[in-house]
Write an enzyme that holds these catalytic residues in place. Structure first.
Site, PDB file in Angstrom:
ATOM      1  N   TYR B  22       0.852  -1.184   0.000  1.00 23.97           N
ATOM      2  CA  TYR B  22       0.000   0.000   0.000  1.00 23.97           C
ATOM      3  C   TYR B  22       0.888   1.235   0.000  1.00 23.97           C
ATOM      4  CZ  TYR B  22      -3.661  -3.222   1.519  1.00 23.97           C
ATOM      5  OH  TYR B  22      -4.549  -4.252   1.609  1.00 23.97           O
ATOM      6  N   ARG B 202      -4.950   7.583  -9.652  1.00 27.12           N
ATOM      7  CA  ARG B 202      -4.205   6.393  -9.274  1.00 27.12           C
ATOM      8  C   ARG B 202      -4.976   5.166  -9.750  1.00 27.12           C
ATOM      9  NH1 ARG B 202      -6.271   3.811  -4.328  1.00 27.12           N
ATOM     10  NH2 ARG B 202      -4.248   2.840  -4.058  1.00 27.12           N
ATOM     11  N   TYR B 295      -6.928  -9.260   2.585  1.00 25.85           N
ATOM     12  CA  TYR B 295      -7.828  -8.116   2.436  1.00 25.85           C
ATOM     13  C   TYR B 295      -8.371  -8.019   1.013  1.00 25.85           C
ATOM     14  CZ  TYR B 295      -9.970  -3.617   2.508  1.00 25.85           C
ATOM     15  OH  TYR B 295     -10.902  -2.619   2.380  1.00 25.85           O
TER      16      TYR B 295
END
Lengths: 148, 316
Positions: B22, B202, B295
């Protein structure tokens, strides 16, 4: 835990049980420092009008400590807020289980949970995992479906 | 339900690095276009409108104080549709009187800009029905951003109903590792500094078993089951790379941020036709830490995908 707040004109203590020890240390400190305080054990719901009067006759600078079961703490807090106390004028401590709202991710139905990690949604029957994802708007936690 | 597209139009989500974590991977958006009209426009619009009709509470939410920002979002999007796709959309503005013509869909709407009684829906809900993107409005106050309005039909496993009204960090609490090294705080600070006229974008990616665009949290019990049905025979066809193109625009008058999300999907069997993609994705998935794979919902079938990618690599 409670913390002792210095410099208050008067401290108000209330609890729903005479065996509740959470307030002892605060009372001790008030005695040591010669701060005025009142202490009430409120075991009956019918004492609400008494509580209401008690709060209404307080002056600026009074500080409130509430200790007891969740329902008791919520009830007394509501009465205090109605009498003009704010969140800054009080502390509370819940003894025993805390119930919280859980929203089912599938049907948005509201469930009541305490310390379970999994529940079955009472509205749609889906098994839900209790998460710590919390919405202030809904005052509720999110219950997730897991795929095993 | 199927909405996959040509490999040539697919927004490949990875950069030079073979390790995925991330991060704040936003870059300036040039040209500054908030929306994209693809070949699946009509199909996706119909799907969206069907979902909005069937599940209004799940797909749209707005706080009353977002009305000005909603009009700004409508202004920006309708003007861009007409400017960048003039053969498909026309916009005529005569003072406050606007006429929007969606030639592609054969629909015409006239209204008075800023007057909600002249539209039969809220501005964001109206304009969202003419684009493939999901539209989110984040309002800025007290040094924070709040999700105060959104039209969301194609979420990647989250709930607009539940997250509505939350601050940026509250929304992201379920993402493991997102708070580490104050990543959430750094991204929030970045977002709050976005200026009008300088949009950013993004790409975000995940894998999914199945090809539904509507992967709402509300329907996870249905579509999530496909994760258990991935086999070495069907993996290339069933598993899709899902990419969200996310764009961020400051709305100068309301000081809100318009966040548009365009979701793209490509089955693995198409994706791997391009050898550099196959090579890089194979290394990334191999290295991907468990907490991210969990996740992203990949864990149940990650091994099957990895074996498939390795076999394909051997063939090259």
């Amino acid at each position: 835990m409670f913390s002792y707040v210095e410099g208050k004109r008067k401290l108000l203590f209330c609890t729903d049980s005479e065996v509740d020890r959470n307030l002892y240390i605060l009372v001790r400190q008030a005695l040591d420092e010669n701060v005025t305080f009142e202490f009430h054990i409120l075991e009956e719901e019918s004492e609400e009008s008494f509580v209401n009067q008690w709060f209404h006759k307080q002056k600026m600078g009074a500080y409130l400590y509430i200790s007891g079961k969740e329902d008791f703490v919520k009830r007394i807090k509501d009465v205090a807020m109605m009498a003009g106390f704010t969140e800054h004028d009080m502390q509370s401590l819940i003894n025993g289980p805390v119930k919280k709202k859980l929203i089912c991710c599938t049907c948005h139905g509201v469930n009541e949970v305490s310390d379970q990690t999994h529940v079955v949604c009472v509205h749609c029957g889906q098994e839900l995992e209790v998460s710590d994802h919390y919405s202030r708007r809904l005052d509720a936690y999110l219950g997730y479906v897991t795929i095993k | 339900m199927a909405s996959t597209e040509k490999i040539s139009a697919f927004p490949y989500p990875f950069v030079e690095n073979n390790v995925y974590r991330y991060s704040n991977n936003a870059i300036p958006l040039n040209p500054p276009i908030a929306i994209e009209v693809t070949d699946s426009y009509i199909e996706e619009l119909n799907l969206k409108r069907g979902l909005l009709k069937m599940h209004p509470k799940r797909c749209f939410h707005s706080e009353p104080h977002t009305m000005d920002a909603q009009w700004e979002a409508l202004d920006l999007i309708l003007n861009q549709l007409a400017e960048y796709y003039p053969e498909k959309f026309k916009l005529v503005t005569n003072g406050g009187h606007w006429i929007f013509n969606n030639l592609h869909k054969g629909e015409k709407q006239s209204f008075t800009f800023g007057d909600p009684t002249t539209l039969d829906r809220e501005p964001l809900d109206f304009v969202g029905r003419h684009v493939q993107e999901d539209l989110i409005l984040m309002m800025q106050r007290d040094g924070d951003l709040f999700l105060d309005a959104g039209q969301l039909c194609f979420p990647a496993n989250w709930s607009l109903y539940f997250d509505a009204g939350m601050s940026f960090k509250e929304i992201h609490t379920p993402i493991p590792g997102f708070q580490s090294a104050s990543l959430d705080e750094r991204i929030l600070q970045f977002l709050m500094r976005i200026e009008a006229g300088s949009p950013w974008w993004r790409k975000n990616w995940s894998l999914m078993a199945g090809n539904r665009l509507d992967t709402s949290l509300e329907t996870f019990a249905e579509w999530g089951q496909a994760r258990k049905k991935v086999t070495k025979e069907n993996v290339g066809e069933l598993v899709h790379l899902r990419v969200e193109v996310q764009k961020l625009f400051r709305l100068p008058k309301s000081n809100g941020i318009l966040f548009t999300i365009h979701t793209h999907m490509l089955p693995l069997e198409q994706f791997i036709k391009h050898t550099p993609w196959l090579e890089q994705f194979s290394s990334i998935l191999q290295e991907l830490p468990d907490f991210i794979a969990d996740y992203k919902g990949i864990s149940l079938y990650r091994e099957v995908v990895l074996e498939y990618l390795e076999k394909e690599l051997e063939k090259r």
